[in-house]
Enzyme design. Structure first.
Site, mmCIF file in Angstrom:
data_model
loop_
_atom_site.group_PDB
_atom_site.id
_atom_site.type_symbol
_atom_site.label_atom_id
_atom_site.label_comp_id
_atom_site.label_asym_id
_atom_site.label_seq_id
_atom_site.Cartn_x
_atom_site.Cartn_y
_atom_site.Cartn_z
ATOM 1 N N ALA A 29 7.144 -2.421 -1.249
ATOM 2 C CA ALA A 29 6.355 -2.422 -2.478
ATOM 3 C C ALA A 29 4.975 -2.996 -2.205
ATOM 4 C CB ALA A 29 7.077 -3.229 -3.558
ATOM 5 N N ASN A 30 4.174 -3.194 -3.232
ATOM 6 C CA ASN A 30 2.859 -3.830 -3.083
ATOM 7 C C ASN A 30 2.600 -4.702 -4.302
ATOM 8 O OD1 ASN A 30 1.330 -2.233 -5.171
ATOM 9 N ND2 ASN A 30 2.006 -0.561 -3.840
ATOM 10 N N ARG A 31 1.466 -5.400 -4.306
ATOM 11 C CA ARG A 31 1.199 -6.424 -5.313
ATOM 12 C C ARG A 31 0.583 -5.914 -6.608
ATOM 13 N NH1 ARG A 31 2.085 -11.187 -2.693
ATOM 14 N NH2 ARG A 31 1.650 -11.175 -0.448
ATOM 15 N N ALA A 95 -1.015 2.095 -7.632
ATOM 16 C CA ALA A 95 -1.097 1.724 -6.218
ATOM 17 C C ALA A 95 0.114 2.350 -5.537
ATOM 18 C CB ALA A 95 -1.087 0.210 -6.066
#
Ligand code: C5P
Length: 219
Positions: A29-31, A95
């Site tokens: 995942a990402n932030r 994102a």
């Protein structure tokens, strides 16, 4: 019927991160919090648009008054975007993970003495580029985001041309800016005509400005 500068218009907005499964309990995942995309959707609803909001697993609650489509992976997001077209304008604020794990394990991966799992990655579809380069059914205005940690403007200009979108909203997400996951944003709008830097402001104000500009060009 809604009124406002975007009444009668359909806006497609992507938001949030994607989650790319490794096994049934783990993912890449990402932030991304989904805050900016959600703010844009709220501003579009206030402007009277009919909004399809395609979101990955975000931290912030989804906006009200939209057609909400929840997805997890980039591939699901692309399918949801394709299903939501046609649109008058599309804003790709998600994102999206660049890579997924090539073959998701069907069961939880187990620790084995000393042996490290090798994850083979595969490239995800580029949703922004796919929609921007459509010869049929392309939204009249396609807006992408460029979150960069260095050479923000050069990267954004190159990205606009490479992906084929009309506008890029560029922002600096280096550590210390507090932008990723924060409540404020400082962006530069990159178009075929040039660049405009907007003063640092809340993500809500940035969203309002972007929606105003979209309403202008759709008018
Ligand atoms: O190439 P990069 O990921 O930096 O581009 C960012 C822009 O492209 C964002 O608008 C993002 O939503 C979009 N994007 C996408 N699909 C991908 C990767 C990025 O729609 N697979």
């Amino acid at each position: 019927l809604a009124d406002g500068p975007l009444a009668g218009r359909h806006l497609l907005i992507t938001s949030g991160p994607t989650h790319e499964p490794i096994d049934p309990v783990r993912y890449i995942a990402n932030r991304s919090s989904g805050a900016q995309g959600t703010a844009i959707a709220r501003a579009a609803v206030r402007a009277g648009a009919q909004v399809t909001f395609v979101t990955g697993p975000a931290d912030v609650p989804p906006p009200e008054g939209v057609t909400l489509v929840r997805v997890e992976t980039a591939r699901q997001m692309l399918d949801a975007v394709e299903a939501a077209l046609p649109a008058d304008a599309a804003v790709f604020a998600a994102a999206v993970a660049d890579w997924r794990v090539l073959s998701e394990a069907g069961r939880k991966m187990k620790k084995q003495d000393g042996a490290l799992p090798q994850l083979e990655l595969a490239e995800n579809p580029d949703i922004l580029a796919t929609v921007s380069q459509k010869t049929e059914g392309r939204p009249g205005l396609v807006v992408g985001f460029a979150a960069e940690t260095h050479d923000v403007l050069d990267n954004a200009r190159a990205k606009r041309l490479r992906k084929g979108c009309d506008w890029i909203v560029a922002n600096d997400v280096s550590e210390g800016t507090g932008i990723m996951g924060g409540t404020e944003n400082a962006v530069t709008l990159v178009t075929s005509e040039g660049e405009e830097s907007w003063p640092r402001a809340s993500k809500d104000v940035v969203a309002e400005q972007l929606i105003d500009r979209i309403a202008e060009v759709l008018a």
